[in-house]
Design a protein around this motif. Structure first.
Motif, short mmCIF file in Angstrom:
data_model
loop_
_atom_site.label_atom_id
_atom_site.label_comp_id
_atom_site.label_asym_id
_atom_site.label_seq_id
_atom_site.Cartn_x
_atom_site.Cartn_y
_atom_site.Cartn_z
N LEU A 217 0.88 -1.17 0.00
CA LEU A 217 0.00 0.00 0.00
C LEU A 217 0.91 1.21 0.00
O LEU A 217 1.68 1.41 0.94
CB LEU A 217 -0.91 -0.02 1.23
N GLU A 218 0.84 2.02 -1.05
CA GLU A 218 1.82 3.07 -1.25
C GLU A 218 1.21 4.47 -1.19
O GLU A 218 0.17 4.72 -1.77
CB GLU A 218 2.50 2.89 -2.61
N GLY A 219 1.89 5.36 -0.46
CA GLY A 219 1.56 6.78 -0.49
C GLY A 219 0.68 7.29 0.63
O GLY A 219 0.15 8.40 0.51
N CYS A 220 0.52 6.54 1.72
CA CYS A 220 -0.45 6.97 2.75
C CYS A 220 -0.14 8.34 3.33
O CYS A 220 -1.05 9.05 3.76
CB CYS A 220 -0.55 5.93 3.86
N ALA A 221 1.12 8.77 3.33
CA ALA A 221 1.48 10.09 3.88
C ALA A 221 1.41 11.19 2.82
O ALA A 221 1.64 12.35 3.13
CB ALA A 221 2.88 10.03 4.48
N LEU A 222 1.08 10.82 1.60
CA LEU A 222 0.99 11.79 0.50
C LEU A 222 -0.45 12.22 0.27
O LEU A 222 -1.38 11.70 0.89
CB LEU A 222 1.55 11.15 -0.78
N ASP A 223 -0.64 13.12 -0.66
CA ASP A 223 -1.97 13.54 -1.05
C ASP A 223 -2.76 12.31 -1.52
O ASP A 223 -2.20 11.44 -2.20
CB ASP A 223 -1.87 14.57 -2.20
N PRO A 224 -4.04 12.18 -1.16
CA PRO A 224 -4.83 11.01 -1.55
C PRO A 224 -4.79 10.69 -3.05
O PRO A 224 -4.94 9.53 -3.44
CB PRO A 224 -6.25 11.36 -1.10
N SER A 225 -4.57 11.67 -3.90
CA SER A 225 -4.49 11.40 -5.34
C SER A 225 -3.28 10.55 -5.69
O SER A 225 -3.21 10.00 -6.79
CB SER A 225 -4.45 12.72 -6.13
N GLN A 226 -2.33 10.40 -4.76
CA GLN A 226 -1.13 9.61 -5.01
C GLN A 226 -1.16 8.25 -4.31
O GLN A 226 -0.19 7.50 -4.37
CB GLN A 226 0.11 10.40 -4.58
N HIS A 227 -2.25 7.91 -3.66
CA HIS A 227 -2.37 6.62 -2.99
C HIS A 227 -2.61 5.53 -4.04
O HIS A 227 -3.32 5.75 -5.02
CB HIS A 227 -3.55 6.62 -2.01
N LYS A 228 -2.01 4.35 -3.80
CA LYS A 228 -2.21 3.25 -4.74
C LYS A 228 -1.86 1.92 -4.13
O LYS A 228 -1.21 1.85 -3.08
CB LYS A 228 -1.38 3.47 -6.01
N LEU A 229 -2.30 0.87 -4.80
CA LEU A 229 -1.87 -0.48 -4.45
C LEU A 229 -0.58 -0.74 -5.19
O LEU A 229 -0.44 -0.36 -6.36
CB LEU A 229 -2.93 -1.51 -4.86
N GLY A 230 0.36 -1.39 -4.54
CA GLY A 230 1.66 -1.66 -5.14
C GLY A 230 1.79 -3.10 -5.61
O GLY A 230 0.95 -3.62 -6.35
N ASN A 231 2.82 -3.77 -5.11
CA ASN A 231 3.11 -5.14 -5.51
C ASN A 231 2.48 -6.16 -4.57
O ASN A 231 2.37 -5.92 -3.37
CB ASN A 231 4.63 -5.40 -5.50
N LEU A 232 2.11 -7.29 -5.14
CA LEU A 232 1.80 -8.48 -4.35
C LEU A 232 3.12 -9.23 -4.24
O LEU A 232 3.75 -9.50 -5.27
CB LEU A 232 0.78 -9.36 -5.08
N GLU A 233 3.53 -9.58 -3.04
CA GLU A 233 4.82 -10.23 -2.86
C GLU A 233 4.71 -11.46 -1.97
O GLU A 233 4.25 -11.36 -0.83
CB GLU A 233 5.83 -9.27 -2.22
N PHE A 234 5.12 -12.59 -2.50
CA PHE A 234 5.23 -13.81 -1.70
C PHE A 234 6.57 -13.77 -0.99
O PHE A 234 7.61 -13.51 -1.60
CB PHE A 234 5.14 -15.06 -2.59
N GLN A 235 6.55 -14.04 0.31
CA GLN A 235 7.76 -13.98 1.12
C GLN A 235 8.53 -15.30 1.06
O GLN A 235 7.98 -16.34 0.67
CB GLN A 235 7.39 -13.67 2.57
N GLN A 236 9.82 -15.25 1.44
CA GLN A 236 10.64 -16.45 1.50
C GLN A 236 9.91 -17.48 2.35
O GLN A 236 9.27 -17.16 3.34
CB GLN A 236 12.01 -16.15 2.10
N GLY A 237 9.98 -18.73 1.93
CA GLY A 237 9.26 -19.80 2.61
C GLY A 237 7.97 -20.16 1.89
O GLY A 237 7.35 -21.17 2.18
#
Length: 155
Positions: free
Chosen positions: A84-104
């Motif tokens: 989840l990217e941009g929470c501290a920025l202007d709402p127009s810059q908020h977005k969903l980022g990458n889906l990431e599977f962790q090691q394991g």
């Protein structure tokens, strides 16, 4: 292409002359597989990302605009992170980022579906091809597992 396994630049470790030991650097592993969610414009609403990894269904949910103190979008036990990217920025810059599977967790089959307010934005199916690497050199931990990332373009 090796994925973002190297978290820092490191010098090659060479054994010292007359010494049988090898110095190892401290580079860690990144995610095993990631899917970049790409959209021309992220708008306010309720987003649901459903992932089926080797037959297991994982539901992730987020609301735009973001709240910086919101809990993780995916269940912690899933070893899946929805950026989840941009929470501290202007709402127009908020977005969903990458889906990431962790090691394991290195699923052989991954299906993804992204919805906004119940409307389908996009979906994809993937069969990652994993390889192992040792970013700190041979005989040094950790051994990382990773596959090339992909991009899911949403409408």
């Amino acid at each position: 292409m090796l994925r973002k396994i190297l978290l820092a630049t490191a010098l090659a470790s060479l054994p010292s002359a007359g010494c049988d030991s090898q110095a190892c650097t401290l580079i860690g592993c990144g995610s095993t597989f990631q899917i970049a969610l790409q959209r021309a414009a992220w708008t306010a609403g309720e987003y649901t990302v459903t992932v089926v990894a080797d037959g297991e269904t994982i539901e992730c949910a987020a609301t735009l605009p973001l709240q910086c103190d919101a809990p993780p979008a995916c269940p912690q036990s899933s070893q899946l992170i929805l950026g989840l990217e941009g929470c501290a920025l202007d709402p127009s810059q908020h977005k969903l980022g990458n889906l990431e599977f962790q090691q394991g967790r290195a699923p052989k089959s991954v299906a993804v579906q992204v919805l906004q307010d119940g409307a389908l934005l996009g979906e994809g199916q993937y069969s990652p091809n994993y390889s192992e690497s040792q970013p700190n050199g041979p005989d040094c931990e950790p051994t990382c597992v990773g596959a090339d990332g992909v991009t899911l373009t949403l409408k």
